[in-house]
Design an enzyme around this catalytic site. Sequence first.
Site, PDB file in Angstrom:
ATOM      1  N   CYS A  78       0.975   2.181  -4.673  1.00 39.90           N
ATOM      2  CA  CYS A  78       1.527   1.218  -3.725  1.00 39.90           C
ATOM      3  C   CYS A  78       3.040   1.266  -3.807  1.00 39.90           C
ATOM      4  CB  CYS A  78       1.034  -0.196  -4.035  1.00 39.90           C
ATOM      5  SG  CYS A  78      -0.769  -0.379  -3.987  1.00 39.90           S
ATOM      6  N   TYR A  94       3.569  14.847  -5.639  1.00 38.88           N
ATOM      7  CA  TYR A  94       3.041  14.438  -4.333  1.00 38.88           C
ATOM      8  C   TYR A  94       3.571  13.123  -3.805  1.00 38.88           C
ATOM      9  CZ  TYR A  94      -0.506  13.067  -0.856  1.00 38.88           C
ATOM     10  OH  TYR A  94      -1.139  12.651   0.286  1.00 38.88           O
ATOM     11  N   GLY A 105       1.738   3.772   0.709  1.00 37.69           N
ATOM     12  CA  GLY A 105       0.531   3.030   1.061  1.00 37.69           C
ATOM     13  C   GLY A 105       0.507   2.681   2.530  1.00 37.69           C
TER      14      GLY A 105
END
Length: 509
Positions: free
Chosen positions: A2, A257, A28
Amino acid sequence: MCGIVGIVGKQDVNVQLYDALTVLQHRGQDAAGIMVCENGHLSQRKDVGLARDVFRAKHMAQLTGTMGIGHVRYPTAGSSGPALAQPFYVNSPYGIAMAHNGNLTNSDSLLAHLFQSDLRHVNTDSDSEVLLNIFAHELQLQGKLVPSPKDIFSAVTRVHKRCVGAYAVVGMIANYGMVAFRDPHGIRPLVFGKKETRKGTAYMVASESVALDVLGYKLVRDLHPGEAIYVDIAGNIKMQQCAGQPKLTPCIFEHVYFARPDSIIDDISVYKSRLRMGERLAEKILREKPDHNIDVVIPIPDTSRVAAQAMAERLGLKFREGFMKNRYIGRTFIMPGQQQRKKSVRQKLNPVKLEFQGKNVLLVDDSIVRGTTSQQIIQMARDSGAKKVYMASAAPPVRFPNVYGIDMPSAQELIAHGRSTEQIAELIGADWLIYQDLNDLITSAQEGNPTIKQFDCAVFDGNYITGDVDQAYLDQLAAARNDDAKTSRDKYKQQDQADVIGLHNTSVG
């Protein structure tokens, strides 16, 4: 995974919070929320969807206050819906709101203890609500009408003793101030900065430094593992180490990533770490396949682009954009259901056929998780006329689930679990496949900050650094994360969403 943000300023912070959430949107896309405080009154808006869809002009007009926190959510166990949007809130003591990035690995035992001993009720299955109630209980035990920084840091110290796992947290105590803290391993990132304004100094904490950059804040530094920061409503700042034996062990998958390349995390440039990943992977190709017949290097947008550029330069090959991306489709590996992921890949990427026709292409991706995306992209390359399709992963094989805030699936759904590189290449349809070595990945990040002696690499090596993850825990996690479980939850959510959607868009006074 998040994104979180908190600001204490001298004027309304609602627009700044919104802008920060849009910058952190990559962390997110499931839900977004903002809560602000004005003269002790808390107002919030949260719902499922992207920040731009959740917040309209009418909502922003009601979110007034010089202190606030925000959150963009990505469901770490597949659960979704308005009830799980953050920030969460409890009214005792003082009125506390909290937003959390990460995952508690002992949330089940904490939940039982909250009910049986702390006499607190938790309304969702979110570990973030558990964390909020732990902090609220420990702060209430300080027994003060007006909490001091010492009281707040004592509560954080107790949180560290009770909670295990990954957590970067920002909280707000109504009418008093903002608190933020990071778990004793520093698994999830958290930075703070400041900005001088005509009315005084404003302070900001966020998941990534790029949010500070965009809003004009100067990055001061990362919060240390176990450290807490408290900024009161007047702008006075205090910091304290609240963990007994903190040790920085950040998640290396942030560099692979999740993080934006223009972020600095734990004094490491994400951009430069990805360049080094590409250079080292190119060196491996030159060692293992010196007689390769690659014509062109093509990244799979977007996260692999930096590594692919470095690979092409080191290999002395052309770098070309072979896929055009629809930026309105979310990240595919977190989507529940194999059919939905397959459909999303086709909607997300479209090949530039001229870059494939008659060529031997090397496709570069940041990582390979389920293999669904890789398989389809390789087929798209063949359908576009490629003679040979080779695949390179800037990360090692992902063989184990993540338990610290990334919704990687059960081990059985990971394509690399229990398979050799050759078997994986055959499954995804590549003529050959090459992975980054784990030591090279670690070195690529560590070179940016040699003081970091260890990274959390559990998805690659199965070493869970908190020491409490056993097979029983992983089996329970697999049951919650497999596609069948997610599909079942999605059906329930669709049936129930109409009943709950109106409960979470109101002011909290």
